[in-house]
Design an enzyme around this catalytic site. Sequence first.
Site, PDB file in Angstrom:
ATOM      1  N   GLY A  19       8.042 -12.432  42.114  1.00 33.43           N
ATOM      2  CA  GLY A  19       8.533 -11.618  43.900  1.00 33.43           C
ATOM      3  C   GLY A  19       9.531 -12.403  44.143  1.00 33.43           C
ATOM      4  O   GLY A  19      10.589 -11.904  44.716  1.00 33.43           O
ATOM      5  N   GLU A 141      10.030  -4.658  40.906  1.00 39.82           N
ATOM      6  CA  GLU A 141       9.342  -5.082  39.999  1.00 39.82           C
ATOM      7  C   GLU A 141       7.659  -4.839  40.047  1.00 39.82           C
ATOM      8  O   GLU A 141       6.656  -4.107  40.273  1.00 39.82           O
ATOM      9  CB  GLU A 141       8.788  -6.663  40.996  1.00 39.82           C
ATOM     10  CG  GLU A 141       8.708  -8.004  40.848  1.00 39.82           C
ATOM     11  CD  GLU A 141       7.026  -8.251  42.267  1.00 39.82           C
ATOM     12  OE1 GLU A 141       6.175  -9.362  41.816  1.00 39.82           O
ATOM     13  OE2 GLU A 141       7.584  -9.233  42.897  1.00 39.82           O
ATOM     14  N   ASP A 148      -1.827  -6.259  30.489  1.00 42.46           N
ATOM     15  CA  ASP A 148      -3.010  -5.438  31.238  1.00 42.46           C
ATOM     16  C   ASP A 148      -2.708  -3.994  31.097  1.00 42.46           C
ATOM     17  O   ASP A 148      -1.807  -3.296  31.370  1.00 42.46           O
ATOM     18  CB  ASP A 148      -2.516  -6.132  32.982  1.00 42.46           C
ATOM     19  CG  ASP A 148      -2.806  -7.471  33.331  1.00 42.46           C
ATOM     20  OD1 ASP A 148      -2.763  -8.134  32.151  1.00 42.46           O
ATOM     21  OD2 ASP A 148      -1.986  -8.005  34.375  1.00 42.46           O
ATOM     22  N   ILE A 149      -4.248  -4.108  31.110  1.00 45.50           N
ATOM     23  CA  ILE A 149      -4.305  -2.332  30.697  1.00 45.50           C
ATOM     24  C   ILE A 149      -4.138  -1.237  31.823  1.00 45.50           C
ATOM     25  O   ILE A 149      -3.757  -0.360  31.996  1.00 45.50           O
ATOM     26  CB  ILE A 149      -5.515  -1.684  30.108  1.00 45.50           C
ATOM     27  CG1 ILE A 149      -6.046  -0.732  29.679  1.00 45.50           C
ATOM     28  CG2 ILE A 149      -6.890  -2.455  31.026  1.00 45.50           C
ATOM     29  CD1 ILE A 149      -7.413  -0.292  28.451  1.00 45.50           C
ATOM     30  N   THR A 192       5.793 -17.905  25.318  1.00 46.46           N
ATOM     31  CA  THR A 192       6.380 -17.110  25.713  1.00 46.46           C
ATOM     32  C   THR A 192       6.933 -15.428  24.586  1.00 46.46           C
ATOM     33  O   THR A 192       7.718 -14.300  25.229  1.00 46.46           O
ATOM     34  CB  THR A 192       8.127 -17.574  26.119  1.00 46.46           C
ATOM     35  OG1 THR A 192       7.765 -18.235  27.351  1.00 46.46           O
ATOM     36  CG2 THR A 192       9.277 -16.152  26.814  1.00 46.46           C
ATOM     37  N   CYS A 382      -1.908 -10.444  67.369  1.00 45.84           N
ATOM     38  CA  CYS A 382      -2.515  -9.228  67.011  1.00 45.84           C
ATOM     39  C   CYS A 382      -4.631  -9.544  67.260  1.00 45.84           C
ATOM     40  O   CYS A 382      -4.969  -9.269  68.531  1.00 45.84           O
ATOM     41  CB  CYS A 382      -3.051  -8.618  65.427  1.00 45.84           C
ATOM     42  SG  CYS A 382      -3.528  -7.013  65.663  1.00 45.84           S
ATOM     43  N   GLN A 386      -6.257 -10.769  71.274  1.00 46.15           N
ATOM     44  CA  GLN A 386      -7.026  -9.849  72.267  1.00 46.15           C
ATOM     45  C   GLN A 386      -8.383 -10.536  72.031  1.00 46.15           C
ATOM     46  O   GLN A 386      -9.057 -11.138  72.867  1.00 46.15           O
ATOM     47  CB  GLN A 386      -8.065  -8.014  70.747  1.00 46.15           C
ATOM     48  CG  GLN A 386      -6.826  -7.528  71.078  1.00 46.15           C
ATOM     49  CD  GLN A 386      -7.203  -6.753  69.594  1.00 46.15           C
ATOM     50  OE1 GLN A 386      -8.516  -7.012  68.777  1.00 46.15           O
ATOM     51  NE2 GLN A 386      -6.977  -5.503  68.750  1.00 46.15           N
ATOM     52  N   HIS A 508       2.765  -7.979  65.617  1.00 44.77           N
ATOM     53  CA  HIS A 508       2.271  -8.872  64.317  1.00 44.77           C
ATOM     54  C   HIS A 508       3.517  -9.261  64.595  1.00 44.77           C
ATOM     55  O   HIS A 508       5.401  -8.829  63.328  1.00 44.77           O
ATOM     56  CB  HIS A 508       2.624  -8.624  62.836  1.00 44.77           C
ATOM     57  CG  HIS A 508       0.697  -8.546  63.009  1.00 44.77           C
ATOM     58  ND1 HIS A 508       0.173  -9.044  62.511  1.00 44.77           N
ATOM     59  CD2 HIS A 508       0.035  -7.296  63.150  1.00 44.77           C
ATOM     60  CE1 HIS A 508      -1.396  -8.705  62.212  1.00 44.77           C
ATOM     61  NE2 HIS A 508      -1.136  -7.552  62.550  1.00 44.77           N
ATOM     62  N   GLU A 510       5.402 -12.069  62.975  1.00 45.09           N
ATOM     63  CA  GLU A 510       6.018 -12.625  62.375  1.00 45.09           C
ATOM     64  C   GLU A 510       6.083 -11.661  60.662  1.00 45.09           C
ATOM     65  O   GLU A 510       6.628 -12.107  59.626  1.00 45.09           O
ATOM     66  CB  GLU A 510       4.783 -13.130  61.205  1.00 45.09           C
ATOM     67  CG  GLU A 510       3.185 -12.382  60.412  1.00 45.09           C
ATOM     68  CD  GLU A 510       1.842 -12.252  61.594  1.00 45.09           C
ATOM     69  OE1 GLU A 510       1.254 -11.083  60.760  1.00 45.09           O
ATOM     70  OE2 GLU A 510       2.388 -11.883  62.928  1.00 45.09           O
TER      71      GLU A 510
END
Length: 532
Positions: A19, A141, A148-149, A192, A382, A386, A508, A510
Amino acid sequence: MNTKYIFVTGGVVSGLGKGITAASLGRLLKNRGYKVTIQKFDPYINVDPGTMNPYEHGEVFVTDDGAETDLDLGHYERFIDENLTKNSSITMGKIYSEVIERERRGDYLGKTVQVIPHVTDAIKEKIYSFEDTDTDIVITELGGTVGDIEGLSMIEAIRQVGLEKNAEDVLYIHVTLIPYIFGSKEIKSKPTQHSVKELQSLGITPDILVCRTETDMPESIREKLALFCNVRKTSVIQNKTAENLYAVPLMLEKEGLAREVCNHLKLDSFVPDNEKWEKMIEQIKNIGNEKVKVAVVGKYTKLEDSYISIIESLRHAGFENKVKVDIELICSEDITRENVAQKLKGIDAIVVPGGFGNRGISGKLETIRYARENKIPFLGICLGMQMAVVEFAQNVLKLENCNSSEFDENAKNPVIHIMKEQKDIDKKGGTMRLGAYPCIIKDGTLAKAVYGKENISERHRHRFEYNNEYKETLEKAGLICSGTSPDGKLVEIVELKDHPYFIASQFHPELKSRPNNPAPLFVGLIKKAMHI
């Protein structure tokens, strides 16, 4: 110019930073003047990560258009500074759901529905969805690890893209591990080689290798990888662990990643305009020794990725205030009335983040009470907002049997209750109040001072809300509603009158923070913490 497609796969182990590699490349290409977008394809069968425990897959990142997505989309947005959409987050669960729905409608005209071509065609539709837009380059990505199956149909789909498009319009990047064996003091290329061999067996030969390593790779390793993996030596890119996450694009620039990408895709290799990013990194490096210690008090503290956007937002705020931010994740389940002072000893500011469920709530309430009574800078997000309302109602107003109806449906005083449009919903996935909504901020409030404007837009992810029946009573006692929806019906921000910095948002903040454009509520928190 034809739309260009870049696919980023991973090998050997997960968690190599595909990522960050994709996001860094996006930044480098954007700095060359190209319009870039990034997608994440996840191979799991969940339709989206919205119903997952954060320990399974980290935080759920929410886009402006209300998609619940993988946390990597947060990295993409923070690096390329673009708001992504639901088209940027695709799972196999979403693909299978669409294919089955089409089959039920009879769209396949009675044919046998198969992985090839029906599932792979559905995947390619998502990849090609940006062709009629102003996007120049689509970076995709693929989650998981080659072999991986559950990811095989995605690998097959991107193989087909390589056949359907011109060779100069498609590029495959493989992010892989180059381990260092401390016993023999050797760097090993064999993992690799095997990973690339696995990818080749599926019909894809990578054009570029991005090699994650803890130490510098000698030329002999580059040459060996180039020879055995069938790539040019200049396309073997070293990616060392960086001291600062946001320095990775510049590190990969020096390694020649963007140059190799532009050469392969036959893009005009414009002189990169990295000056602003370089200046930002230089400012971060020059931050002095002054530190602010911030506690993030939640219940998913065993995995940093559970609160990654909050952690990054605190760091962004530190950049803006030219101060180092030390972040301590504290489990709210461990906090009691008796030990809260000891648990929060030496803390300069407190964040209570969002979440779901009753576990750890008493610890959050004690944390908020402690911050309120001891004038410690506090930001609630959030569920944190509350609980700030509940704590105030319980301990200041002394309301009897007071709680959120999320935790006590029979509470006599439910100062937080479920939203009207959420009452009859029985499905959990994708049914909350999601995405960006406008907020109007009142004059003369802390929120107005922090944001510097009246109209803002922030992203939401919740079912429960402030109960307006208690608004007048709460405000008279000092808990001000400083931000609301445009119609005034939904309370978005609350703050305390007589406190240096006590503010909480239903949204949110952020999720929209960037290293070069930090979220105002976090900037204000760190600024105040520096001067307490």
